[in-house]
Design a protein around this motif. Structure first.
Motif, PDB file in Angstrom:
ATOM      1  N   ALA A  50      -3.116   0.274   8.991  1.00 51.25           N
ATOM      2  CA  ALA A  50      -2.183  -0.816   8.700  1.00 51.25           C
ATOM      3  C   ALA A  50      -1.523  -0.610   7.335  1.00 51.25           C
ATOM      4  CB  ALA A  50      -2.910  -2.154   8.735  1.00 51.25           C
ATOM      5  N   LEU A  51      -2.292  -0.106   6.371  1.00 47.06           N
ATOM      6  CA  LEU A  51      -1.738   0.147   5.045  1.00 47.06           C
ATOM      7  C   LEU A  51      -0.688   1.253   5.115  1.00 47.06           C
ATOM      8  CD1 LEU A  51      -2.348  -1.122   2.294  1.00 47.06           C
ATOM      9  CD2 LEU A  51      -3.924   0.771   1.851  1.00 47.06           C
ATOM     10  N   ARG A  52      -0.971   2.277   5.891  1.00 46.03           N
ATOM     11  CA  ARG A  52      -0.009   3.371   6.050  1.00 46.03           C
ATOM     12  C   ARG A  52       1.241   2.900   6.770  1.00 46.03           C
ATOM     13  NH1 ARG A  52      -5.167   7.009   7.458  1.00 46.03           N
ATOM     14  NH2 ARG A  52      -5.551   7.875   5.373  1.00 46.03           N
ATOM     15  N   ALA A  55       3.399   1.298   4.226  1.00 47.77           N
ATOM     16  CA  ALA A  55       4.008   2.325   3.383  1.00 47.77           C
ATOM     17  C   ALA A  55       5.195   2.976   4.094  1.00 47.77           C
ATOM     18  CB  ALA A  55       2.971   3.377   3.004  1.00 47.77           C
ATOM     19  N   ALA A  56       5.053   3.197   5.391  1.00 46.08           N
ATOM     20  CA  ALA A  56       6.113   3.862   6.148  1.00 46.08           C
ATOM     21  C   ALA A  56       7.394   3.041   6.188  1.00 46.08           C
ATOM     22  CB  ALA A  56       5.632   4.157   7.562  1.00 46.08           C
ATOM     23  N   THR A  57       7.283   1.722   6.053  1.00 44.22           N
ATOM     24  CA  THR A  57       8.468   0.864   6.126  1.00 44.22           C
ATOM     25  C   THR A  57       9.202   0.739   4.799  1.00 44.22           C
ATOM     26  OG1 THR A  57       7.257  -1.192   5.632  1.00 44.22           O
ATOM     27  CG2 THR A  57       7.368  -0.504   7.947  1.00 44.22           C
ATOM     28  N   VAL A  75     -11.079   6.493 -10.190  1.00 47.24           N
ATOM     29  CA  VAL A  75      -9.718   6.053  -9.866  1.00 47.24           C
ATOM     30  C   VAL A  75      -9.631   5.610  -8.411  1.00 47.24           C
ATOM     31  CG1 VAL A  75      -7.295   6.760  -9.785  1.00 47.24           C
ATOM     32  CG2 VAL A  75      -8.711   7.431 -11.702  1.00 47.24           C
ATOM     33  N   ASP A  76     -10.519   6.080  -7.590  1.00 50.47           N
ATOM     34  CA  ASP A  76     -10.740   5.606  -6.216  1.00 50.47           C
ATOM     35  C   ASP A  76      -9.793   6.226  -5.209  1.00 50.47           C
ATOM     36  OD1 ASP A  76     -11.991   4.353  -4.161  1.00 50.47           O
ATOM     37  OD2 ASP A  76     -11.558   2.316  -4.780  1.00 50.47           O
ATOM     38  N   GLY A  77      -8.519   5.898  -5.236  1.00 51.31           N
ATOM     39  CA  GLY A  77      -7.606   6.446  -4.240  1.00 51.31           C
ATOM     40  C   GLY A  77      -6.304   5.679  -4.230  1.00 51.31           C
ATOM     41  N   GLY A  78      -5.450   6.027  -3.262  1.00 48.62           N
ATOM     42  CA  GLY A  78      -4.171   5.355  -3.141  1.00 48.62           C
ATOM     43  C   GLY A  78      -3.104   6.304  -2.654  1.00 48.62           C
ATOM     44  N   GLY A  79      -1.908   6.171  -3.201  1.00 53.52           N
ATOM     45  CA  GLY A  79      -0.807   7.025  -2.782  1.00 53.52           C
ATOM     46  C   GLY A  79       0.323   6.988  -3.784  1.00 53.52           C
ATOM     47  N   TRP A  80       1.097   8.084  -3.808  1.00 54.83           N
ATOM     48  CA  TRP A  80       2.281   8.169  -4.665  1.00 54.83           C
ATOM     49  C   TRP A  80       3.501   8.012  -3.783  1.00 54.83           C
ATOM     50  CZ3 TRP A  80      -1.213  12.563  -5.619  1.00 54.83           C
ATOM     51  CH2 TRP A  80      -2.050  12.351  -6.726  1.00 54.83           C
ATOM     52  N   LEU A  81       4.221   6.930  -3.962  1.00 51.85           N
ATOM     53  CA  LEU A  81       5.388   6.624  -3.155  1.00 51.85           C
ATOM     54  C   LEU A  81       6.651   6.683  -4.004  1.00 51.85           C
ATOM     55  CD1 LEU A  81       2.840   4.896  -2.014  1.00 51.85           C
ATOM     56  CD2 LEU A  81       4.580   3.637  -0.736  1.00 51.85           C
TER      57      LEU A  81
END
Length: 265
Positions: A50-52, A55-57, A75-81
């Protein structure tokens, strides 16, 4: 600029409790090219599909989001958008772990862990500092807002612990002096960086100010009440001109000892 409805959409994802703006933009210290750092505070399992999908939108191009732990133990995690051509970082934070760090802070405990991107080491108290200095963007249950209110007052026990930890700066310089005799510039440089970082922690603790990472820590420490005269300029000079010969290295270490004496005695 991030879409105004994005924080609420993220909070609608299973596991996400709150979304906050962090980093330099939350503190009003950003440069024109500064990233937007969004802290995604979660509890339990994150619904990554659901999080991805969210992000896709909004992202300009396809983005890979990690599972929790994907960026290391702290730092755990996440994404660079990139959203509308602007860098927007999503950074996970386990709210239960943040609460645990807050309990440690109030008891005068902290941990320094190895984490990529943090050459000084990740201080566990930074979790709480991030909350204290963030801008809450979405918090349906009020959990993050409540913690931010609690963290407004810097814990005296944490200050005492970080100040007591200042002994390490002198210890580091003693080791650096031995390496200087052999012209080991690399080791001396490493010791000097950590020694200056320890001093920055001490100065922030004494002033009751949160220090959350190494970026800008020297300049910030130099602006604090109680900082030695020209602390920032002197610390930068140490790190910018370590030296190569034993004599040059010894001179740098002597200058560093003066700074350590002025901060921790």
């Amino acid at each position: 600029m991030i879409p105004t409805d994005l924080p609420d959409r993220l909070c609608a994802v299973e596991g996400v409790v709150a979304v906050a703006l962090g980093g330099s933009r939350a503190r009003g210290e950003q440069r024109p090219d500064s990233d937007w750092d969004l802290g995604l505070y979660y509890r339990g399992e994150l619904d990554l599909p659901a999080l991805r999908a969210v992000a896709a939108t909004v992202a300009d191009t396809a983005v890979a989001l990690t599972a929790p732990g994907g960026w290391g133990p702290w730092v755990d995690g996440g994404g660079w958008l990139r959203i509308g051509g602007v860098a927007v970082d999503w950074i996970y934070r386990d709210l239960d772990r943040v609460h645990s760090a807050w309990a440690d802070c109030r008891a005068g405990r902290y941990e320094v862990g190895v984490q990529a991107g943090h050459p000084l080491g990740f201080y566990s108290s930074a979790y709480v500092g991030e909350v204290a200095m963030c801008q809450v963007l979405a918090d349906p249950t009020g959990q993050l807002t409540a913690l931010k209110e609690q963290a407004r007052d810097y814990p005296p026990a944490l200050a005492d612990a970080l100040v007591a930890g200042g002994w390490e700066a002198g210890f580091l310089l003693a080791g650096a002096a031995k390496a200087a005799a052999g012209g080991d510039s690399g080791y001396v440089a490493g010791c000097l960086f950590r020694a200056v970082g320890v001093l920055a922690q001490v100065l922030h603790a004494r002033a009751g100010r949160w220090l959350i990472n190494e970026k800008g820590m020297i300049a910030a420490a130099g602006r604090l009440p109680g900082a030695p005269p020209r602390f920032a300029q002197r610390a930068q000079a140490l790190l910018g001109g370590v030296g190569r010969s034993p004599a040059e290295l010894a001179a740098t270490i002597n200058a560093a000892r003066e700074l350590v004496t002025e901060v921790v005695g």
